[in-house]
Design a protein around this motif. Structure first.
Motif, mmCIF file in Angstrom:
data_model
loop_
_atom_site.group_PDB
_atom_site.id
_atom_site.type_symbol
_atom_site.label_atom_id
_atom_site.label_comp_id
_atom_site.label_asym_id
_atom_site.label_seq_id
_atom_site.Cartn_x
_atom_site.Cartn_y
_atom_site.Cartn_z
ATOM 1 N N ARG A 116 0.872 -1.186 0.000
ATOM 2 C CA ARG A 116 0.000 0.000 0.000
ATOM 3 C C ARG A 116 0.903 1.228 0.000
ATOM 4 O O ARG A 116 1.417 1.641 1.043
ATOM 5 N N PHE B 70 -2.958 7.496 -6.286
ATOM 6 C CA PHE B 70 -3.692 6.423 -5.636
ATOM 7 C C PHE B 70 -2.788 5.738 -4.612
ATOM 8 O O PHE B 70 -1.557 5.869 -4.653
ATOM 9 N N GLY C 285 -1.898 1.963 -3.315
ATOM 10 C CA GLY C 285 -2.045 0.554 -3.628
ATOM 11 C C GLY C 285 -0.710 -0.036 -4.013
ATOM 12 O O GLY C 285 0.352 0.538 -3.783
ATOM 13 N N ASP C 286 -0.776 -1.224 -4.638
ATOM 14 C CA ASP C 286 0.432 -1.919 -5.059
ATOM 15 C C ASP C 286 0.590 -1.721 -6.559
ATOM 16 O O ASP C 286 0.044 -2.478 -7.378
ATOM 17 N N LEU D 143 -0.310 -4.236 -9.903
ATOM 18 C CA LEU D 143 -1.193 -3.770 -10.978
ATOM 19 C C LEU D 143 -0.468 -3.841 -12.323
ATOM 20 O O LEU D 143 -1.040 -4.285 -13.335
ATOM 21 N N ARG E 77 -13.410 3.158 -7.742
ATOM 22 C CA ARG E 77 -13.422 1.816 -8.321
ATOM 23 C C ARG E 77 -13.000 1.957 -9.782
ATOM 24 O O ARG E 77 -13.705 2.583 -10.585
ATOM 25 N N MET F 237 -6.585 -8.378 -3.877
ATOM 26 C CA MET F 237 -6.960 -6.957 -3.824
ATOM 27 C C MET F 237 -8.465 -6.786 -3.659
ATOM 28 O O MET F 237 -8.975 -5.658 -3.746
ATOM 29 N N VAL G 156 -10.861 -2.988 -9.339
ATOM 30 C CA VAL G 156 -10.409 -2.949 -7.944
ATOM 31 C C VAL G 156 -10.771 -1.599 -7.348
ATOM 32 O O VAL G 156 -10.945 -0.607 -8.068
ATOM 33 N N ASP G 157 -10.886 -1.579 -6.021
ATOM 34 C CA ASP G 157 -11.098 -0.334 -5.290
ATOM 35 C C ASP G 157 -9.753 0.174 -4.795
ATOM 36 O O ASP G 157 -8.994 -0.564 -4.159
ATOM 37 N N LEU G 158 -9.485 1.446 -5.063
ATOM 38 C CA LEU G 158 -8.220 2.065 -4.653
ATOM 39 C C LEU G 158 -8.499 3.338 -3.882
ATOM 40 O O LEU G 158 -9.402 4.107 -4.254
ATOM 41 N N GLU G 159 -7.758 3.543 -2.806
ATOM 42 C CA GLU G 159 -7.837 4.823 -2.108
ATOM 43 C C GLU G 159 -7.224 5.914 -2.987
ATOM 44 O O GLU G 159 -6.255 5.678 -3.702
ATOM 45 N N THR G 160 -7.818 7.105 -2.906
ATOM 46 C CA THR G 160 -7.374 8.206 -3.762
ATOM 47 C C THR G 160 -6.702 9.277 -2.942
ATOM 48 O O THR G 160 -7.004 9.490 -1.777
#
Length: 781
Positions: free
Chosen positions: A470, A510, A512-513, A517, A552, A604, A624-628
């Motif tokens: 993350r 974003f 995430g990884d 991705l 998303r 994920m 996938v859902d990603l924090e922004t």
């Protein structure tokens, strides 16, 4: 006394007669007493009035004699009263109280001290038969002395006696008259009540059919009607009660539990049918007997103790009773509830018992307990077996993890030698034919490395050794990396490679990884390029839903390739499977890419799928859902400069230490570092690295992990304890490429981790990031 009271008050008629007679006699007695008292008082008042009149008359005749103090005349007046009936004393005194004349002459000249304070007539003492009064002697309305006169009336006593005698006679007459009247009235009144009494007596004897027969509408007749109505209601209620008792007896007789009543002495008052069947007797035979007739001595003692406890404490008790009856000798276990019964005053008069046969249940509980013990023993054995199996599984898991780590190291180490040496030869060779052959070796090595990485990734996923990172990243950078890595392959096949994403998405940051991705997109896009002969491959990203803190995203790779049949789509995401295994001969591949991508997407919490038509093309997608984070701004384009050239320009002759035990890898690394114009000292194990670090100052240290004598982790910890190298960058350069290997290196005091096989550009970029800006060739120490 009791017999007299019975004779006088034995029945209502006598009570009424005596009551009325006493009441009338009492009233008449009070009336006569009041009348007699009035007559007595009147006679006494008349005597007083006559005495006052006599005293005034004598006082008026003696006024001149007192004024003249003529004692002889005054004595003569007093002596003239000597024959007056009832005269007790006659005294004339002056204002000082001196006796001027007295009916007893020898008292003349004495003084009186109880005269009234004011000159007015006053009665000093008065009884029922005599009066003692003082009257002022006035001369021309002026007091000159006092007359003291005491008179009794002998006739008054006789008058009072007569009045009392007449009153007593009248009272006796009134009592007799009242008794006669009361007797007659009571006889009249109670004659109708006797008819009601006779019915009441009949009811008392058990005859409920007799009724009161009274004519008229007076109170007695209405009372008789009320008694008849009450008897009719009681008869109806008795009938209902008998029916209710029958119903209750039927219900109780059909209850499986034993229900019974006992008096406080333990004798049976009632028992339902199960009790009677147990004792093999009727209810009449049962009532009046105690438990000693039906049970053995031990059972009787147990029952008596429980009964006594319920009666003594006055509370409901619940207990088990082991009973052995005398008739059959059968042993029965009962669950018994015993409760005391109380009357309306709260006194305990009986005991109710309810006993349920639980012999079968107790037997079942005993069998269940034995079965439970057996099960518990089996569970303990099973638990022990599972523990053994778990320990074996954990040992297998540890062995698998160790195997993966060893395999990663053992495979990457020779691959690093092959690829590194090939790269060195490519960099130094000028023969076109040789460079072409070396390029083919490099391409095959990279393909083999890709297969190895896929196998290790799949193994790490299955061993739960792979984690999703993350960290902040920009989507545009991920898409650029993917396009750059497959762009040459697409161009070589004449395919058009297109990347579609809204500008606000490519600029946004974003969490995430990004590496995973990128790995998924490379797998999807690489397959698209592999199975597409003409047309295009399109990488499309769109936002399905977005909030301030979450988005998303849907990633899709669209090609115009050979397509996939619906049957083959079911096997796509299975390890070592392809749409058509026969295509492996034409296109190559292990079938691991999609399986790894599927597992990564699931880690994920994303979704994935494929839409394909044979001969038309395919669309592989995942969401996938990603924090922004905050939207970014596109950076101005700037010319890219090779990391090797930057390193050569900025840090030429910077002195570094290379610790590597494998000769070929050491040769490859040394060649790359020297090509970048760096000054390199070489150590073949951890002890040599520690010794060199203790003698020399280095701008950076490259440290292998698995080395003889002292491994890289221990060597790093020892170097960190040297004052001159407390802040020196130390980079791990190892074939141990797992995330936990990287964390272990950082925990030992290293600054970064470079996995083998060594990619020259990545090596040079990492050196640029960690070499100090002022790093030059340090002096030899």
């Amino acid at each position: 006394m009791k017999q007299l009271r019975h004779r006088l008050l034995g029945n209502l008629r006598r009570q009424l007669a005596v009551g009325v007679a006493v009441l009338v006699a009492l009233i008449m007695t009070l009336f006569i007493l009041e009348t007699s008292s009035r007559q007595e008082n009147f006679a006494i008042e008349q005597h007083r009035v006559r005495s006052v009149a006599l005293a005034r008359s004598i006082a008026a005749s003696a006024a001149l004699w007192v004024a003249a103090r003529d004692f002889a005349g005054l004595q003569e007046i007093v002596d003239g009263l000597a024959d007056y009936p009832g005269l007790q004393h006659a005294i004339i005194v002056d204002l000082r109280g001196q006796i001027l004349a007295h009916n007893e002459p020898d008292k003349r000249g004495l003084y009186l001290d109880d005269l009234p304070p004011r000159p007015a007539a006053a009665v000093l003492r008065q009884t029922r038969l005599a009066v003692d009064l003082a009257t002022p002697i006035l001369l021309q309305d002026k007091s000159v002395g006092w007359l003291r006169l005491g008179i009794s009336d002998p006739a008054l006593a006789g008058e009072i006696s007569r009045i009392r005698r007449d009153g007593l006679l009248y009272t006796l007459f009134a009592i007799l008259l009242a008794s006669a009247f009361a007797t007659l009235g009571a006889r009249y009144l109670t004659r109708r009540l006797h008819a009601i009494q006779r019915v009441a007596d009949a009811v008392q004897r058990g005859d409920t059919q007799t009724r009161v027969e009274l004519a008229g509408s007076d109170e007695a007749a209405r009372l008789g009607d009320a008694v008849n109505a009450m008897l009719d209601a009681l008869a109806s209620r008795a009938e209902e009660l008998r029916g209710s008792e029958t119903r209750h007896a039927t219900i109780l007789d059909n209850v499986s539990a034993c229900i019974y009543l006992k008096d406080i002495e333990g004798r049976y008052l009632y028992a339902n049918r199960p009790v009677r069947e147990l004792f093999k007797c009727s209810l009449d035979e049962l009532v009046g007997n105690d438990d000693s007739r039906f049970f053995d001595a031990a059972t009787v003692e147990q029952i008596r103790q429980n009964d006594a406890r319920a009666l003594r404490d006055g509370e409901t008790i619940r207990t088990e009773e082991d009973n052995v009856d005398l008739l059959s000798g059968r042993h029965t276990i009962y669950w018994t509830v015993k409760l005391p019964l109380r009357d309306e005053r709260g006194n305990i008069y009986a005991l109710c018992g309810i006993s349920t046969d639980i012999s079968e249940r107790k037997q079942a509980e005993l069998l269940l307990a034995r079965h439970k013990e057996t099960l518990e023993a089996e569970v303990r054995q099973r638990t022990f077996d599972l523990s053994q199996a778990r320990d074996a599984a954990e040992a297998a898991s540890r062995a698998k993890s160790t195997f993966l780590a060893n395999m990663s190291h053992e495979l990457r180490t020779p691959m690093n030698a092959i690829m590194g040496m090939t790269g060195v030869l490519l960099r130094r060779s000028h023969d076109p034919a040789l460079k072409e052959q070396l390029g083919k070796i490099d391409q095959a090595s990279r393909h083999l490395l890709h297969v190895i990485n896929d196998i290790l990734d799949l193994s790490k996923i299955e061993a739960n050794r792979l984690e999703i990172a993350r960290a902040p990243f920009r989507l545009g950078g991920v898409l650029e990396n993917v396009c750059s890595l497959i762009g040459q392959r697409a161009a070589s096949k004449g395919l058009r490679l297109v990347s579609e994403a809204a500008p606000e998405l490519t600029r946004r940051e974003f969490l995430g990884d990004a590496l995973r991705l990128e790995q998924i997109l490379l797998n999807f896009a690489g397959n698209a390029v592999k199975f597409t002969e003409h047309g295009e491959v399109r990488i499309k990203v769109e936002a399905l839903a977005a909030r301030d803190d979450m988005a998303r995203l849907r990633f899709a790779v669209i090609d115009t390739g050979i397509g996939i049949s619906p049957e083959a789509q079911q096997r796509l995401f299975t390890a070592f499977e392809q749409a058509d295994n026969s295509t492996t001969r034409k296109y190559g591949g292990t079938g691991l890419g999609l399986a790894i991508s599927k597992r990564l997407i699931e880690m994920m919490d994303g979704q994935f799928g494929v839409d394909s038509t044979p001969g038309v093309g395919s669309t592989f997608w995942f969401s996938v859902d990603l924090e922004t984070g905050a939207p970014g701004v596109d950076a101005a384009p700037k010319a890219l400069e090779a990391p090797e050239e930057k390193l050569r320009q900025r840090h030429q002759r910077a002195r570094i230490l290379l610790a590597e035990d494998e000769p070929i890898n050491r040769e490859v690394s040394l060649a790359l570092l020297e090509d970048a114009a760096l000054a390199v000292d070489v150590a073949e194990d951890g002890e040599q690295a520690l010794a060199l670090a203790g003698k020399n100052a280095y701008a950076l240290i490259l440290m292998d992990i698995q080395m003889p004598k002292m491994n890289g982790l221990d060597a790093t910890r020892a170097i960190r304890r040297l004052p001159q190298h407390a802040q020196t960058p130390i980079l791990a350069m190892t074939a141990n490429a797992f995330d936990e290997d990287r964390q272990t290196c950082l925990a030992a005091g290293m600054n970064d981790h470079i996995s083998k096989p060594i990619d020259p550009d990545r090596l040079f970029a990492t050196l640029l990031r960690w070499l100090p800006e002022d790093a030059e060739t340090p002096p030899q120490t």
